[in-house]
Write an enzyme that holds these catalytic residues in place. Structure first.
Site, PDB file in Angstrom:
ATOM      1  N   LYS A 143       0.653   9.564   3.932  1.00  0.00           N
ATOM      2  CA  LYS A 143       0.920   9.759   5.365  1.00  0.00           C
ATOM      3  C   LYS A 143       2.235  10.495   5.584  1.00  0.00           C
ATOM      4  CE  LYS A 143      -2.662   7.894   7.333  1.00  0.00           C
ATOM      5  NZ  LYS A 143      -3.598   8.821   7.989  1.00  0.00           N
ATOM      6  N   ILE A 169       0.821  -1.221   0.000  1.00  0.00           N
ATOM      7  CA  ILE A 169       0.000   0.000   0.000  1.00  0.00           C
ATOM      8  C   ILE A 169       0.853   1.269   0.000  1.00  0.00           C
ATOM      9  CG2 ILE A 169      -2.169  -0.938   0.901  1.00  0.00           C
ATOM     10  CD1 ILE A 169      -1.319   0.008   3.726  1.00  0.00           C
ATOM     11  N   PRO A 215       1.015   3.961  -1.931  1.00  0.00           N
ATOM     12  CA  PRO A 215       0.400   5.300  -2.020  1.00  0.00           C
ATOM     13  C   PRO A 215      -0.086   5.807  -0.664  1.00  0.00           C
ATOM     14  CG  PRO A 215      -0.325   3.955  -3.856  1.00  0.00           C
ATOM     15  CD  PRO A 215       0.429   3.034  -2.917  1.00  0.00           C
ATOM     16  N   TYR A 216      -0.609   4.902   0.159  1.00  0.00           N
ATOM     17  CA  TYR A 216      -1.053   5.277   1.495  1.00  0.00           C
ATOM     18  C   TYR A 216       0.110   5.829   2.316  1.00  0.00           C
ATOM     19  CZ  TYR A 216      -2.976   4.586   6.216  1.00  0.00           C
ATOM     20  OH  TYR A 216      -3.393   4.767   7.508  1.00  0.00           O
ATOM     21  N   TYR A 217       1.256   5.167   2.233  1.00  0.00           N
ATOM     22  CA  TYR A 217       2.422   5.636   2.982  1.00  0.00           C
ATOM     23  C   TYR A 217       2.924   6.980   2.456  1.00  0.00           C
ATOM     24  CZ  TYR A 217       2.996   1.313   5.604  1.00  0.00           C
ATOM     25  OH  TYR A 217       2.817   0.271   6.466  1.00  0.00           O
TER      26      TYR A 217
END
Lengths: 211, 211
Positions: free
Chosen positions: B131, B124, B126-128
């Site tokens: 964030k 994941i 893109p999530y990191y």
């Protein structure tokens, strides 16, 4: 001047490489795929594999013996928004980190008109988000001698040679963007500045040298 | 203490609201849809429409008369990466800007373990990315009294009540994350700090109060 072009095989990148060489600058074309090397070597550019999925430490090894780095890579309209995050935002930032690690000071970033103003992100919002945060990182988290070039809507028209600075709407030919980038590289007055650029009446080098 | 919870209807948000109320804190549940209001009002919380697609100026109007803001919204795994950019990154940053505009100092951000270390973004990604840049903005572009809480892999297990701080791997129940957030709100020693948290042996308030 010897310039490393990240995203050399992109639409602006190809024009930039050709125009730099025509002007007498040296070019290292950063490419994603070794099959792209002949295209650039035939023109007289060096090539260097440069994969934006790598870590900054790896990328830095590619950035040797150049005076400046231009980031003109983009994930483009055909890929998903994951690539917008990974290339346009994090790939740009990794390249900034790599440039610092390589001891190079000069970094020119191709951003987008109105990237700083959310109220104007009417379409392709994820692209603007990526550009906005890449710009912020360059300004506030690095000590690079940066310039952020924010072209209006890109066209494939022939270059007109004239621009207007910091208008909030407008189009510009990719050929003119390439010329703006070259002018930026050769005008140190542009260091630590960002500006929007679109087609206009002032000759490119005149407009850029007065920034 | 009166707390505005952004993303109140999310998985962590719901637990956080319930636990805050149980503890005797006042809550304003920021909701996206007025249909969600009864769920919170039945528990004794106030509610306030809070749409992360709005501009910071609009969002700020919702943030009145509270002591602290917690951002626990997330686009979740079911939406596209455009929402990761627009909610997890830009929505978080707009909320920081809104908090500043509203004159509130305290801001607690739910981030993710290893968001600062690209070499650990194994899945994941893109999530990191989202964030990571939201965290950077909070630390370097605002003057908020922030705390960044970076939980490990989230589970729906019952809370265990114990944690370990700054371990680079591990899981944690959302119920425990909610308790960590409450502990952070009530321990001013956590201001201007970020930490990773996962299930462990130290009672939550003991671990947080020693940060």
């Amino acid at each position: 001047m010897k310039v490393f072009v990240i995203g050399a095989h992109g639409q602006i990148g190809k024009l930039l490489v050709a125009q730099l060489l025509a002007r007498g600058d040296e070019v290292v074309a950063g490419i994603r795929d070794s099959k792209q090397s002949a295209f650039f070597e035939d023109q007289g550019a060096e090539t260097q594999l440069y994969d934006l999925n790598e870590q900054p430490e790896e990328l830095a090894k590619s950035l040797t013996n150049v005076d400046a780095v231009v980031f003109s890579a983009g994930s483009g309209g055909k890929t998903g928004d994951d690539q917008t995050l990974l290339i346009d935002l994090d790939g740009a930032v990794k390249s900034m980190e790599a440039t610092e690690k390589a001891g190079i000071k000069r970094f020119v970033l191709v951003s987008a008109m109105n990237a700083e103003d959310r109220t104007r992100w009417t379409a392709i919002k994820p692209y603007y988000v990526a550009k906005h945060y890449a710009d912020l990182y360059l300004k506030d988290e690095t000590s690079l001698d940066y310039t952020i070039v924010k072209p209006g809507a890109l066209t494939n028209d022939a270059g007109k040679g004239g621009v207007v600075i910091d208008q909030q709407t407008g189009k510009i030919a990719r050929e003119d963007v390439a010329e703006v980038l070259i002018s930026v590289l050769h005008n140190p007055n542009t260091i630590k500045k960002e500006f929007a650029v679109s087609t206009g009446e002032t000759p490119i080098n005149e407009a850029v040298s007065q920034l």
